[in-house]
Design a protein around this motif. Structure first.
Motif, PDB file in Angstrom:
ATOM      1  N   GLY A   1       7.997 -16.432  -6.215  1.00  0.00           N
ATOM      2  CA  GLY A   1       9.421 -16.128  -6.060  1.00  0.00           C
ATOM      3  C   GLY A   1       9.764 -15.037  -5.055  1.00  0.00           C
ATOM      4  N   VAL A   2       8.784 -14.612  -4.231  1.00  0.00           N
ATOM      5  CA  VAL A   2       9.064 -13.609  -3.192  1.00  0.00           C
ATOM      6  C   VAL A   2       9.455 -14.340  -1.905  1.00  0.00           C
ATOM      7  CG1 VAL A   2       8.059 -11.755  -1.781  1.00  0.00           C
ATOM      8  CG2 VAL A   2       7.449 -11.955  -4.215  1.00  0.00           C
ATOM      9  N   LYS A   3      10.589 -13.963  -1.327  1.00  0.00           N
ATOM     10  CA  LYS A   3      11.033 -14.637  -0.095  1.00  0.00           C
ATOM     11  C   LYS A   3      10.407 -13.973   1.122  1.00  0.00           C
ATOM     12  CE  LYS A   3      15.229 -16.548  -1.891  1.00  0.00           C
ATOM     13  NZ  LYS A   3      16.698 -16.522  -1.933  1.00  0.00           N
TER      14      LYS A   3
ATOM     15  N   VAL B   1       5.345  -7.645  -5.311  1.00  0.00           N
ATOM     16  CA  VAL B   1       4.192  -8.021  -4.478  1.00  0.00           C
ATOM     17  C   VAL B   1       2.946  -7.325  -5.014  1.00  0.00           C
ATOM     18  CG1 VAL B   1       3.167  -7.770  -2.165  1.00  0.00           C
ATOM     19  CG2 VAL B   1       5.564  -8.478  -2.406  1.00  0.00           C
ATOM     20  N   ASN B   2       3.077  -6.052  -5.344  1.00  0.00           N
ATOM     21  CA  ASN B   2       1.944  -5.280  -5.873  1.00  0.00           C
ATOM     22  C   ASN B   2       1.382  -5.952  -7.121  1.00  0.00           C
ATOM     23  OD1 ASN B   2       0.215  -2.943  -5.890  1.00  0.00           O
ATOM     24  ND2 ASN B   2       1.480  -2.071  -7.513  1.00  0.00           N
TER      25      ASN B   2
ATOM     26  N   PHE C   1       9.778  -5.388   6.116  1.00  0.00           N
ATOM     27  CA  PHE C   1      10.853  -6.300   5.731  1.00  0.00           C
ATOM     28  C   PHE C   1      11.832  -6.434   6.884  1.00  0.00           C
ATOM     29  CE2 PHE C   1       9.144  -4.732   1.763  1.00  0.00           C
ATOM     30  CZ  PHE C   1       9.202  -5.820   0.904  1.00  0.00           C
ATOM     31  N   GLY C   2      12.596  -7.528   6.869  1.00  0.00           N
ATOM     32  CA  GLY C   2      13.613  -7.703   7.897  1.00  0.00           C
ATOM     33  C   GLY C   2      14.728  -8.590   7.393  1.00  0.00           C
ATOM     34  N   ARG C   3      15.808  -8.611   8.188  1.00  0.00           N
ATOM     35  CA  ARG C   3      16.977  -9.437   7.819  1.00  0.00           C
ATOM     36  C   ARG C   3      16.935 -10.765   8.561  1.00  0.00           C
ATOM     37  NH1 ARG C   3      18.659  -4.490   9.627  1.00  0.00           N
ATOM     38  NH2 ARG C   3      18.826  -3.017   7.895  1.00  0.00           N
TER      39      ARG C   3
ATOM     40  N   LEU D   1      10.380 -10.644   3.341  1.00  0.00           N
ATOM     41  CA  LEU D   1       9.123  -9.964   3.625  1.00  0.00           C
ATOM     42  C   LEU D   1       8.557 -10.527   4.935  1.00  0.00           C
ATOM     43  CD1 LEU D   1       6.715  -8.168   2.835  1.00  0.00           C
ATOM     44  CD2 LEU D   1       5.876 -10.060   1.415  1.00  0.00           C
ATOM     45  N   GLY D   2       8.146  -9.633   5.834  1.00  0.00           N
ATOM     46  CA  GLY D   2       7.669 -10.088   7.148  1.00  0.00           C
ATOM     47  C   GLY D   2       6.251  -9.646   7.457  1.00  0.00           C
TER      48      GLY D   2
END
Ligand code: TMP
Length: 241
Positions: A72-74, A165-166, A187-189, A196-197
């Protein structure tokens, strides 16, 4: 016939960092990350190469991003295109790097005069201002908000995601005999959403073997410990299993 799984054509390089090059594609929402073998430490004061590091980091990042997406992490990850190239969503990078620490090591040990290896009673999230001329100084979240690098809501989302994430990585790595000491995330938009990048690999994490505490990450390069390539290969082998 073109399908969505066709790899896009690589256009101009618009960014070259220490470990990766970024290329535009015909689609303004998509970029291609090319993973180099170049290794630097101490803000590029130390330079070298780690054979096949780019291939290993590309593949390991694919495995970690896929795992995290499932949880579920984008992320910016779209797909791995080949050995050294990954297709990613274009991000406007937040210039605050996020570090999560479970065990005292590296700059935290040095800054606070603590022994490397001390287990923290809870994970600590830190932010660093992404600036080569300033050597990425440690900052407070308030600095990021005051200087417009991120909003309060974005930082809250980043902190929560970093801790998620951890949790996911600790459990995954524990099953493979690896201790997750600490790691750095970016991270970024993308269309207003925080994703997450960057990459997740032995360059950006500290991995210790659970049984021997042998370092299986870039500290082998930073500290001239030898067997650098062997450690990267060993980590990939564990993550692939
Ligand atoms: P540090 O202890 O040197 O502050 O590093 C914390 C974590 O961040 C460690 O897992 C290595 C990673 N890291 C990067 O990914 N890039 C960097 O430039 C630095 C200094 C650390």
């Amino acid at each position: 016939m073109k399908s969505v799984s066709d790899n896009p054509e690589k256009r101009e390089m618009f960014y070259e960092g220490k470990a990766k090059k970024l290329y535009a594609t015909a689609d303004p929402d998509l970029v291609i990350a090319y993973f180099k073998d170049d290794a630097t430490a101490f803000n590029a004061k130390k330079k070298g190469t780690i054979e096949d590091k780019g291939v290993i980091n590309n593949r390991m990042s694919e495995l970690f991003f896929t795992l995290l997406e499932r949880e579920g992490v984008k992320t910016h990850f779209v797909r791995r295109m080949n050995d050294r190239e990954m297709l990613c969503k274009r991000l406007e990078i937040v210039p605050a790097e996020t570090v999560v620490r479970n065990i005292v090591a590296g700059s935290m040990a040095k800054r606070l005069g603590r022994e490397e290896g001390e287990t923290l009673p809870f994970p600590i999230v830190e932010f660093y201002y992404k600036s080569d001329p300033l050597d990425d100084p440690l900052i407070l979240p308030e600095h990021a908000i005051a200087f417009g690098w991120a909003t309060e809501a974005e930082l809250r989302a980043i902190r929560e995601t970093a801790l998620r994430v951890n949790r996911v990585l600790i459990d995954f790595l524990d099953q493979r005999g690896v201790i997750l000491v600490d790691f750095k995330l970016e991270f970024g938009r993308h269309h207003g959403e925080i994703l997450l990048g960057d990459e997740i690999c032995p360059d950006t994490c500290r991995f210790w073997d659970k049984a021997t505490r042998k370092k299986l990450d870039k500290d082998r390069f930073r500290r001239d410990l030898g067997d650098v390539e062997g450690a990267y290969q060993e980590m990939l082998r564990r993550v692939e299993n």
